[in-house]
Design a protein around this motif. Structure first.
Motif, short mmCIF file in Angstrom:
data_model
loop_
_atom_site.label_atom_id
_atom_site.label_comp_id
_atom_site.label_asym_id
_atom_site.label_seq_id
_atom_site.Cartn_x
_atom_site.Cartn_y
_atom_site.Cartn_z
N TRP A 127 0.80 -1.22 0.00
CA TRP A 127 0.00 0.00 0.00
C TRP A 127 0.83 1.26 0.00
CZ3 TRP A 127 -0.10 2.29 5.04
CH2 TRP A 127 0.28 1.47 6.08
N VAL B 289 -5.36 2.04 -1.95
CA VAL B 289 -5.09 0.92 -1.06
C VAL B 289 -4.72 1.43 0.34
CG1 VAL B 289 -3.67 -1.14 -0.67
CG2 VAL B 289 -4.41 -0.56 -2.99
N VAL C 163 -6.57 0.50 3.89
CA VAL C 163 -5.88 -0.01 5.07
C VAL C 163 -6.13 0.89 6.27
CG1 VAL C 163 -3.60 -0.44 6.08
CG2 VAL C 163 -4.11 -1.25 3.76
N VAL D 17 -2.16 -6.06 2.27
CA VAL D 17 -3.54 -6.37 1.91
C VAL D 17 -3.53 -7.66 1.08
CG1 VAL D 17 -5.49 -5.60 0.50
CG2 VAL D 17 -4.26 -3.97 1.96
N GLN E 38 -11.46 -9.14 -0.31
CA GLN E 38 -10.26 -8.40 0.02
C GLN E 38 -10.17 -8.36 1.52
OE1 GLN E 38 -10.22 -5.09 1.52
NE2 GLN E 38 -8.01 -5.14 1.51
N SER F 30 -7.93 -6.93 4.73
CA SER F 30 -6.85 -6.16 5.30
C SER F 30 -6.53 -6.86 6.61
CB SER F 30 -7.29 -4.73 5.57
OG SER F 30 -7.71 -4.13 4.39
#
Length: 135
Positions: free
Chosen positions: A51, A57, A61, A78, A130, A132
């Protein structure tokens, strides 16, 4: 947690060319399995996204970390995971037993995972996951 459509599209586009068959942790000590092994218990494709230098991104986060009352400094890279038809990740634990023989080596770079944040992204008829991951 949510993403706007342009954020989801950006993350998915960034990940698309890097997706490989997903792996699970391996307890073997050889170089070939150092980054995990492909398992029937996890049927998907995944990649990690850095990121640094990517505002979209980085913002994702940051939001995930703040949602958990942590700072982004605790975040793992990520992970973007694509589950196709029939894809799955069977129930499992995302932690290492402190009394287990592999604990020191599996936690030396970042420690024990405290929490995982998941966000489902949908573009067209494909589903992506996705996460994190925060340590």
């Amino acid at each position: 947690m949510y993403y706007r459509r342009h954020e989801a599209e950006h993350i998915l586009a960034k990940a698309e060319d890097s997706l490989k068959p997903s792996r699970v942790v391996s307890y073997e000590k050889d170089e070939a399995t150092r980054h995990g092994i492909v398992s029937e218990g996890r049927i998907s494709h995944s990649c990690r996204l850095g990121w640094a230098g990517d505002k979209v991104v980085k913002d994702a986060v940051r939001r995930a970390a703040y949602l958990c009352n942590l700072t982004p400094a605790h975040a793992e890279p990520v992970q973007v995971v694509r589950y196709g038809v029939g894809g799955e990740y069977r129930p499992h634990y995302d932690w290492f037993d402190p009394d287990g023989p592999h604990f020191p080596t599996k936690t030396e770079n970042g420690g024990q995972r405290m929490i995982s944040v998941f966000c489902y992204l949908q573009v067209s008829s494909l589903f992506y996951l996705q996460q994190s991951l925060l340590t």
